[in-house]
Structure formats: structure tokens, C-alpha cells
Design a protein around this motif. Structure first.
Motif, PDB file in Angstrom:
ATOM      1  N   VAL A   3       2.044  44.333  -7.229  1.00 53.17           N
ATOM      2  CA  VAL A   3       1.511  43.912  -8.450  1.00 53.17           C
ATOM      3  C   VAL A   3       0.416  42.980  -8.173  1.00 53.17           C
ATOM      4  O   VAL A   3      -0.576  42.893  -8.717  1.00 53.17           O
ATOM      5  N   SER A   4       0.609  41.987  -7.349  1.00 57.20           N
ATOM      6  CA  SER A   4      -0.239  41.028  -6.974  1.00 57.20           C
ATOM      7  C   SER A   4      -1.373  41.400  -6.422  1.00 57.20           C
ATOM      8  O   SER A   4      -2.394  40.948  -6.778  1.00 57.20           O
ATOM      9  N   ILE A   5      -1.331  42.478  -5.369  1.00 53.70           N
ATOM     10  CA  ILE A   5      -2.420  43.121  -4.744  1.00 53.70           C
ATOM     11  C   ILE A   5      -3.520  43.869  -5.977  1.00 53.70           C
ATOM     12  O   ILE A   5      -4.489  43.553  -5.925  1.00 53.70           O
ATOM     13  N   GLY A  17       7.976  48.969 -12.370  1.00 53.03           N
ATOM     14  CA  GLY A  17       8.774  49.465 -11.245  1.00 53.03           C
ATOM     15  C   GLY A  17       8.015  49.341  -9.744  1.00 53.03           C
ATOM     16  O   GLY A  17       8.738  49.707  -8.952  1.00 53.03           O
ATOM     17  N   LEU A  18       6.995  48.685  -9.620  1.00 53.95           N
ATOM     18  CA  LEU A  18       6.474  48.092  -8.496  1.00 53.95           C
ATOM     19  C   LEU A  18       6.984  46.787  -7.844  1.00 53.95           C
ATOM     20  O   LEU A  18       7.769  46.402  -8.484  1.00 53.95           O
ATOM     21  N   SER A  19       6.679  46.519  -6.577  1.00 53.43           N
ATOM     22  CA  SER A  19       7.120  45.401  -6.153  1.00 53.43           C
ATOM     23  C   SER A  19       6.195  44.317  -6.717  1.00 53.43           C
ATOM     24  O   SER A  19       5.153  44.637  -6.977  1.00 53.43           O
ATOM     25  N   PRO A  68       3.495  38.126 -11.790  1.00 53.86           N
ATOM     26  CA  PRO A  68       3.683  39.289 -11.152  1.00 53.86           C
ATOM     27  C   PRO A  68       5.162  40.117 -10.958  1.00 53.86           C
ATOM     28  O   PRO A  68       5.312  41.104 -11.036  1.00 53.86           O
ATOM     29  N   SER A  69       6.051  39.015 -10.738  1.00 47.49           N
ATOM     30  CA  SER A  69       7.671  39.338 -10.545  1.00 47.49           C
ATOM     31  C   SER A  69       8.082  40.133 -11.877  1.00 47.49           C
ATOM     32  O   SER A  69       8.681  40.941 -11.704  1.00 47.49           O
ATOM     33  N   ARG A  70       7.675  39.471 -13.246  1.00 48.58           N
ATOM     34  CA  ARG A  70       7.934  40.054 -14.360  1.00 48.58           C
ATOM     35  C   ARG A  70       7.182  41.569 -14.720  1.00 48.58           C
ATOM     36  O   ARG A  70       7.880  42.575 -15.050  1.00 48.58           O
TER      37      ARG A  70
END
Length: 204
Positions: free
Chosen positions: A163-165, A157-159, A149-151
Motif C-alpha cells: 500500500v505504501s509503495i 487485502g494488500l500488505s 497504510p496499515s488500515r
């Protein structure tokens, strides 16, 4: 396009056509012995496209400053086999990624790994197409490129939290749709209408 450019294009086409007449059939046989039956034509087409683009790199082929001759198969085929081998490897990698995506999403849908067939690929692509474009991109980055998710956040461009949600919700939607498409009752009418009909008959 200038006359010089037109002449260069005609020359490139002539050299490619001369090459294709010599190598197309051997390349087709080469791929038949190595590729899955449904891959052969696509990989051959991709190979010929690469040969068109890299016509200047083909060893043993007449140059743009020399007359177009019938290429010597012994001179051109080894290099062309190498191109076909690379195209086949790319096709296999793409197929493994598709299968990996299907397996990961099917695991989410069923709660455990299970065997899947070609029909599931169609169901998967249909389910993916029904997602919002951004959610579909997130799922594909997670499944195909195997990004965290961080990548994925860096790409979109999201946090990372957003992304995780989105990924969690998208996987749940896909799981539900795949269950409807590939589950035990797939392709059959539900019993609701039958139950109502039976109730109606019993009340008569």
C-alpha cells in the motif's frame, strides 16, 4: 407486484406528492439561506429523496389508511427542516473531504500549500480518473477516509508495504498531472515548437 403492493405504492406516491407541494418551496428558501448556491438544488433533491423513503415517519401527514389531505405546514415543516439540515451537513462534509483531498494532493504537487480554485477540482478528478482503479481507491482511502497504510491494507487485502509503495507512486503521478494542469504553463503550448521554428528561420 400484487394489487395490494401496487395500491400501497400509489398511496405512498400520493402522500409524497401532497407533502412535496407544501414543503418544496419552504425547503428551497431554507437552503438558499444556508447552503452555497451550487449546493442548493442537489441538497434539496437529496432531502426530497429522504422524505420519499421515510414518508411513514413524517409527523402530521396522512397515513396509508387515511385519505390524503393537504398537509398542515406547521405540522410537517419542522421535521422536514430537520431532514434538510442533515442533508446539508452531509453535503458540507463531502465538500470538506474533496477540498482536503485537493489540498493534500496540491501540497504534494507543489511542495507547499497554495491557494486553489474550482478549476483545480476538475483537474484533480481528471487526474484521479487516470489512475488504475486499485491505486485510485488507495488514494481516496488515504485522503477522504484518512486511513493509514496499515488500515488501507485491511480494506484492500494488500500488505501495508505494498500500500505504501502504491500510494507513493500514485501521489507522484497525481502531482505531475496536477502540475501540468495547474502550473504556470498550464493551457499553453511549450516552447519546443517555437524554438525549432525560430531555428529554422535563422538558418534560412
Amino acid at each position: 407486484m400484487t394489487e395490494t403492493e401496487q395500491r400501497a405504492t400509489r398511496d405512498q406516491r400520493a402522500r409524497f406528492e401532497a407533502l412535496a407541494r407544501v414543503v418544496a418551496e419552504p425547503l428551497h428558501r431554507y437552503l438558499l439561506r444556508r447552503a452555497e448556491p451550487d449546493q442548493v438544488d442537489d441538497v434539496l433533491a437529496e432531502t426530497l429523496l429522504v422524505l420519499w423513503r421515510r414518508i411513514e415517519d413524517v409527523p402530521g401527514l396522512a397515513t396509508e389508511h387515511a385519505p390524503v389531505l393537504v398537509p398542515d405546514p406547521d405540522a410537517v415543516l419542522p421535521w422536514c427542516y430537520g431532514v434538510a439540515r442533515g442533508c446539508l451537513a452531509n453535503a458540507r462534509r463531502a465538500d470538506r473531504r474533496r477540498r482536503s483531498l485537493l489540498e493534500r494532493l496540491t501540497w504534494t504537487a507543489a511542495g507547499s500549500a497554495r491557494e486553489t480554485g474550482d478549476a483545480d477540482h476538475t483537474a484533480l478528478h481528471t487526474a484521479l480518473a487516470q489512475l488504475r482503479p486499485l491505486d485510485r481507491e488507495i488514494v481516496q482511502l488515504w485522503a477522504y477516509e484518512e486511513l493509514t497504510p496499515s488500515r488501507i491494507a485491511e480494506v484492500t487485502g494488500l500488505s501495508a508495504n505494498a500500500v505504501s509503495i502504491r500510494l507513493h507512486r500514485a501521489k507522484k503521478k497525481l502531482a505531475a498531472r496536477l502540475e501540468r494542469k495547474t502550473g504556470p504553463g498550464a493551457g499553453h503550448e511549450t516552447g519546443e515548437g517555437q524554438g525549432s521554428e525560430e531555428s529554422g528561420r535563422s538558418s534560412r
